[in-house]
Every structure is written in structure tokens, then in C-alpha cells.
Scaffold this active site. Structure first.
Site, PDB file in Angstrom:
ATOM      1  N   TYR A  33       0.778  -1.109  -0.170  1.00  0.00           N
ATOM      2  CA  TYR A  33       0.103   0.076   0.069  1.00  0.00           C
ATOM      3  C   TYR A  33       0.917   1.381  -0.009  1.00  0.00           C
ATOM      4  O   TYR A  33       2.148   1.028   0.311  1.00  0.00           O
ATOM      5  CB  TYR A  33      -0.875   0.012   1.007  1.00  0.00           C
ATOM      6  CG  TYR A  33      -0.183   0.355   2.530  1.00  0.00           C
ATOM      7  CD1 TYR A  33      -0.575   1.439   3.120  1.00  0.00           C
ATOM      8  CD2 TYR A  33       0.391  -0.665   3.432  1.00  0.00           C
ATOM      9  CE1 TYR A  33       0.295   1.931   4.464  1.00  0.00           C
ATOM     10  CE2 TYR A  33       1.140  -0.430   4.379  1.00  0.00           C
ATOM     11  CZ  TYR A  33       0.915   0.932   5.094  1.00  0.00           C
ATOM     12  OH  TYR A  33       1.512   1.113   6.042  1.00  0.00           O
ATOM     13  N   LYS A 149       6.800  -1.834   2.029  1.00  0.00           N
ATOM     14  CA  LYS A 149       5.404  -1.352   2.535  1.00  0.00           C
ATOM     15  C   LYS A 149       4.120  -2.497   2.553  1.00  0.00           C
ATOM     16  O   LYS A 149       3.382  -2.201   1.658  1.00  0.00           O
ATOM     17  CB  LYS A 149       5.219  -0.028   1.836  1.00  0.00           C
ATOM     18  CG  LYS A 149       4.129   1.049   3.028  1.00  0.00           C
ATOM     19  CD  LYS A 149       3.998   2.260   2.362  1.00  0.00           C
ATOM     20  CE  LYS A 149       3.303   3.294   3.260  1.00  0.00           C
ATOM     21  NZ  LYS A 149       3.812   3.320   4.579  1.00  0.00           N
ATOM     22  N   GLU A 182      12.135   2.585  14.011  1.00  0.00           N
ATOM     23  CA  GLU A 182      11.381   3.808  13.680  1.00  0.00           C
ATOM     24  C   GLU A 182       9.928   3.351  14.562  1.00  0.00           C
ATOM     25  O   GLU A 182       9.828   2.724  15.340  1.00  0.00           O
ATOM     26  CB  GLU A 182      11.049   3.150  12.200  1.00  0.00           C
ATOM     27  CG  GLU A 182      10.467   1.898  12.020  1.00  0.00           C
ATOM     28  CD  GLU A 182      10.371   1.809  10.283  1.00  0.00           C
ATOM     29  OE1 GLU A 182      10.299   2.444   9.828  1.00  0.00           O
ATOM     30  OE2 GLU A 182       9.600   0.520  10.122  1.00  0.00           O
ATOM     31  N   LEU A 207      11.589   1.302   7.066  1.00  0.00           N
ATOM     32  CA  LEU A 207      11.132   1.834   5.827  1.00  0.00           C
ATOM     33  C   LEU A 207      11.508   2.958   5.589  1.00  0.00           C
ATOM     34  O   LEU A 207      11.830   3.853   6.137  1.00  0.00           O
ATOM     35  CB  LEU A 207       9.418   1.832   6.047  1.00  0.00           C
ATOM     36  CG  LEU A 207       8.257   2.188   4.796  1.00  0.00           C
ATOM     37  CD1 LEU A 207       8.538   0.881   3.673  1.00  0.00           C
ATOM     38  CD2 LEU A 207       7.265   2.819   5.101  1.00  0.00           C
TER      39      LEU A 207
END
Length: 287
Positions: A33, A149, A182, A207
């Protein structure tokens, strides 16, 4: 006005939009996505988002449902039909609907494409910028390929809920060595006591955030000292500033981590200067 969604070639009322019960996104989280911001009727960093979508699809050996030109036309149409001036669009591609089996389906199985859009009140983000947010840290428990992702976000969901249950607004993953990874839906930055802007290198451990990439461009334009390196939870607690970057929040200051105040407990000037310059640097595509 009813929201409109695009599903596999059709523009449908949001309440009627659906995919097959055996869609592999539903059965296996076999999909990817993107989320992209729209500000003042301009799509922010569309090219980079679609570049990352192509990479995610390639890493999962998944076909794109259409070429980029056609996809851009559909994105714009979804935004227009939903009358989005400030908000986001969400795009999801799965490997399609097929009899449930762990092996890939037949090569001629059509991918599923869903695109939705919604308006977001800009004052919500402004409040976060003005006050900052509180976060907690959680142990890293995700699969190793978070550089893709993927729609497989159960660990992120649990981390976000754990933060809410603790009276915080978000969570940061820490690995077994105490290294900051993250956020649950964002990249993490610190400003060191001597003024260096630091973020983790974007290899497979995090990411490669699109907003993160543009912030690096912004930092260069502002002549900020930038270091892409690992840093620890202790480094974060000792920082002058800590903030998140993401497509839905741009640059959100963090004022408290695990109940411990960051610096003076107020949003810092570096995050503010980056945010002020961000939309001058970011790519902007008209709807």
C-alpha cells in the site's frame, strides 16, 4: 456527500465498495500500500510514492494492476470525486482473489486495486505541531522486511494500541541492542546536544519513508548537519529534539518518551524549520 472508492475498475459508494472474500490481501496480507498527502489540492511527492509502490510490488514478485499514467488518472479522479482539498489518498494492491493456497495463484490472476480518499482537517496536525506528542517504546517484533510497505501491520496495530492504553499517542520500536528502529507508522529523528540531525540509515531495518527522503532534501537546503546512523534509546532521551516524519504528519515533535521529558518538554526549532520549508521543497502534483 457519500465517499467514493475505486475498486478494480469501478468507482463505487464507499459503503458498497468490497473485494472478494478470498482476496489474498484478506487471507494472507499478500499486498502492499501507499498513503499520500494532499495539501491545497496538490498531491505531495507523488512520484516518490509511486516509485516505492513499484519497488514493493517488485520485492513481492507482484504485478502492477496498471501503468503509472493510468494509475495517476485514477488517483486524481478519486480525489476529485471525494472533493479532497486537504487530506490523503490510500492505495492498496494485492495479488488478487484466488482459491486459498499459500502458493502464488495462477499467473493470469488479476491483481486487486483499491484507492480511497478522505479529507482531513489541517487544524488537527497543527495542534500536534504546537503541543508535541507523547510516545512509548516497544520491543521490535516485526518481520525482517519492513522495507517493503506491506499491508501486514498487526505488530504496528498492537504497538499503537499499547501506546493509547499507556496514555501516549504513538510507539517507537527498539531492537534487542537498544537501538531505535522507527515509529509504528513513521521514521524517527533526533537532534543531538551539539545540533546534528540524526536518523537511522534506510536499509532493510526500516521503511524508506518518502517524507524522510524529502526531509533530507529540506535539511540540505537549510544547511543542517545531517548524520544517517544508528542511535540508542539513551541517545534519544538525551536529545535536544525528537520527532517523527510521515506522509500523514510531515514532522511531528515528540516531547515525552516512556514518561521521560525530552529537553524542555516543548516542540523544538529544528522540527519547526523543517516543517516550514517542507512544502517548498516537496514535489507537488495538481489534482
Amino acid at each position: 456527500m457519500s465517499r467514493i472508492a475505486y475498486v478494480n475498475g469501478q468507482y463505487l459508494p464507499h459503503t458498497d465498495a468490497a473485494v472478494h472474500v478470498e482476496d489474498r490481501g484478506f487471507q494472507f496480507a499478500d499486498g502492499v500500500y501507499e498513503v499520500c498527502e494532499v495539501r491545497n489540492s496538490l498531491i505531495v511527492d507523488l512520484t516518490r510514492h509511486l516509485d516505492r509502490l513499484d519497488r514493493s510490488l517488485s520485492e513481492l514478485r507482484m504485478a502492477s494492476p496498471m501503468d503509472r499514467k493510468a494509475m495517476t488518472v485514477v488517483i486524481r479522479e478519486v480525489l476529485r470525486r471525494n472533493r479532497v482539498r486537504n487530506g490523503i489518498f490510500y492505495l492498496q494492491v494485492t495479488r488478487g482473489a484466488a482459491r486459498r493456497d499459500h502458493f502464488f495463484p495462477a499467473a493470469d490472476t488479476a491483481p486487486t486495486l483499491v484507492i480511497t480518499a478522505k479529507s482531513v482537517d489541517p487544524s488537527i496536525a497543527r495542534k500536534k505541531y504546537e503541543t508535541g506528542i507523547k510516545v512509548i517504546t516497544v520491543a521490535e517484533n516485526r518481520w525482517d522486511r519492513v522495507d517493503i510497505k506491506s499491508v501486514g501491520l498487526l505488530p504496528n496495530v498492537l504497538a499503537k494500541q499499547q501506546a493509547r492504553d499507556a496514555g501516549a499517542q504513538d510507539a517507537i520500536y527498539i531492537d534487542r541492542n537498544g537501538i531505535v528502529m522507527e515509529g509504528a507508522s513513521s521514521n524517527v529523528w533526533i537532534v543531538t546536544p551539539d545540533g546534528a540531525l540524526v536518523t537511522r540509515p534506510a536499509e532493510h531495518g526500516i521503511l524508506r519513508g518518502i517524507t524522510r527522503t524529502t526531509v533530507l532534501d529540506v535539511a540540505a537546503s537549510l544547511q543542517l548537519s545531517v548524520e544517517e546512523r544508528e542511535f540508542t534509546a539513551e541517545d534519544m532521551l538525551a536529545a535536544r529534539e525528537v520527532f517523527f516524519t510521515s506522509a500523514t504528519g510531515t514532522c511531528v515533535p515528540i516531547i515525552e518518551v516512556d514518561g521521560k521529558t525530552i529537553a524542555n518538554g516543548h516542540p523544538g526549532t529544528v522540527a519547526s524549520s523543517i516543517r516550514d520549508a517542507f512544502f517548498d521543497i516537496a514535489e507537488k502534483t495538481a489534482i
